[in-house]
Scaffold this active site. Structure first.
Site: not given
Length: 404
Positions: A138, A223, A252
């Protein structure tokens, strides 16, 4: 007359792409939250690995207040001191030479993918455009990143996906060998898959990706949107493996709850992001940068990072104790304070059923797909909150078992 918003207001006013829980939190402090009714919850969800220092941590609140009285936003027609200070700090703490600031993980990954293709054109020609990613990965919700992500459910129904994207099996280096070639411009990988089930990459797999990229003149993109900024027990997870990417993405936990993203790259690669090739209206926002700098400087200390590893052991011990009693988990895995508990065969697909039961017991948790209970709490969650949260989780699991 003032109106107190309700959960029904969400259904009335908001687009239906989310299905939030019925409770509405209104206040947070540390690893605890309170809803409109004054009910308390322990937070093991952390805003999906975002609230790196919990709620309203004084270090972040002070940074926000101080910057809020100076300068909020300029746009990239100008630079600003907080953005420059954040970029300098990230460069000094990582492999990177250059930083691109943006507003989210999706934006950071979009920038990384565009940079990889631009670099390939600059150095090798337009034929070198293939991007290899992994099933169950993702990387964001933009159309490019959702196409690179290895979960078709997120890209279906929106028309033709961008071309030149291939998918291999995670932790299976041979499946990558079958796809990689001289037309490969980049391999994009999460050092630990998050949404795909909290699956850490093996040392051999990630090192093999680095070697394949070197062999085929391709870029390795890590990532680290979910694993970055202390979440893994190091500032970035690549440090756990001793494997250096060419590009790394972060978001995040980077802002501790304030929206911000960053793409980090080496000088050799970053040069291809020349003037006018990419941008972000809110990228380098002064408020976001000031908060992120405070978060990075607080987290990247031996005390906090060692504390993350210690808390990982506590979470694992509690989960194993619960499992010995109730047999609901097949495997407990993860790194640092990103932890997944895969449901056993008898409870296949029922991780999602734990969440509302946990809410009723006063605990907020997450899932990573229908079969993995996910926890991504504050990196400094008190040990007493871990113990109490686990007691509440066990009560929720007892209720799940009773309905089996």
């Amino acid at each position: 007359m003032s109106h107190t918003p309700s959960r029904q207001d969400f259904d009335h006013y908001m687009t239906p792409n989310y299905a939030p829980q019925q409770v509405i939190p209104v206040r947070g402090e540390g690893s605890r939250l309170w809803d409109q009714e004054g009910r308390e919850y322990i937070d093991f969800a952390g805003g999906i690995a975002v609230n790196s220092l919990g709620h309203c941590h004084p270090v972040l609140v002070n940074a926000l207040k101080e910057q809020g009285e100076k300068l909020w936003h300029l746009s990239n027609v100008f630079t600003n001191e907080p953005a420059l200070n954040l970029a300098k700090s990230l460069v000094e703490r990582t492999f990177a030479d250059k930083v691109f600031l943006c507003s989210s993980g999706g934006e950071a990954n979009e920038a990384a993918l565009k940079l990889a293709r631009r670099w390939a054109v600059d150095h090798h020609g337009e034929h070198k455009d293939k991007i290899i990613s992994f099933y169950q990965s993702f990387h964001g919700r933009t159309f490019f990143t959702v196409s690179v992500g290895g979960q078709p459910k997120y890209s279906q129904g929106f028309g033709p996906v961008p071309g030149g994207i291939l998918h291999a099996d995670y932790n299976d280096l041979e499946s990558v060998r079958k796809l990689v070639g001289d037309d490969t411009c980049a391999i994009m990988v999460e050092p630990m898959q998050g949404e795909g089930g909290i699956v850490p990459g093996t040392q051999a797999f990630l090192q093999g990706l680095r070697d394949l990229c070197d062999e085929h003149n391709a870029l390795l993109i890590f990532d680290e949107v979910q694993t970055g900024v202390g979440r893994s027990g190091e500032l970035y997870a690549y440090k756990n493996y001793g494997i250096t990417p060419d590009i790394l993405t972060s978001a995040k936990s980077l802002g501790g709850g304030f929206p911000i993203g960053a793409m980090l790259a080496t000088d050799a690669v970053a040069k291809s992001l020349a003037i006018g090739t990419h941008g972000s209206t809110y990228g380098g926002n002064a408020l976001a940068s000031a908060v992120a700098l405070a978060a990075v400087e607080f987290i990247d200390t031996p005390e906090v990072l060692a504390g993350v590893k210690h808390r990982h052991d506590l979470f694992r011990e509690h989960l194993e104790t619960i499992n010995r009693k109730h047999g609901v988990f097949k495997e407990i895995r993860g790194m640092g304070l990103l932890i997944g508990a895969q449901m056993s065969d008898a409870y296949e697909g029922r991780a999602k059923d734990i969440l509302p039961l946990a809410i009723e017991e006063g605990l907020m948790a997450l899932i990573a797909g229908p079969n993995v209970l996910r926890m991504a709490p504050s990196l400094v969650i008190p040990e007493a909150d871990i113990a109490e949260g686990m007691a509440r989780l066990e009560r929720a699991i007892e209720r799940l078992v009773a309905t089996a």
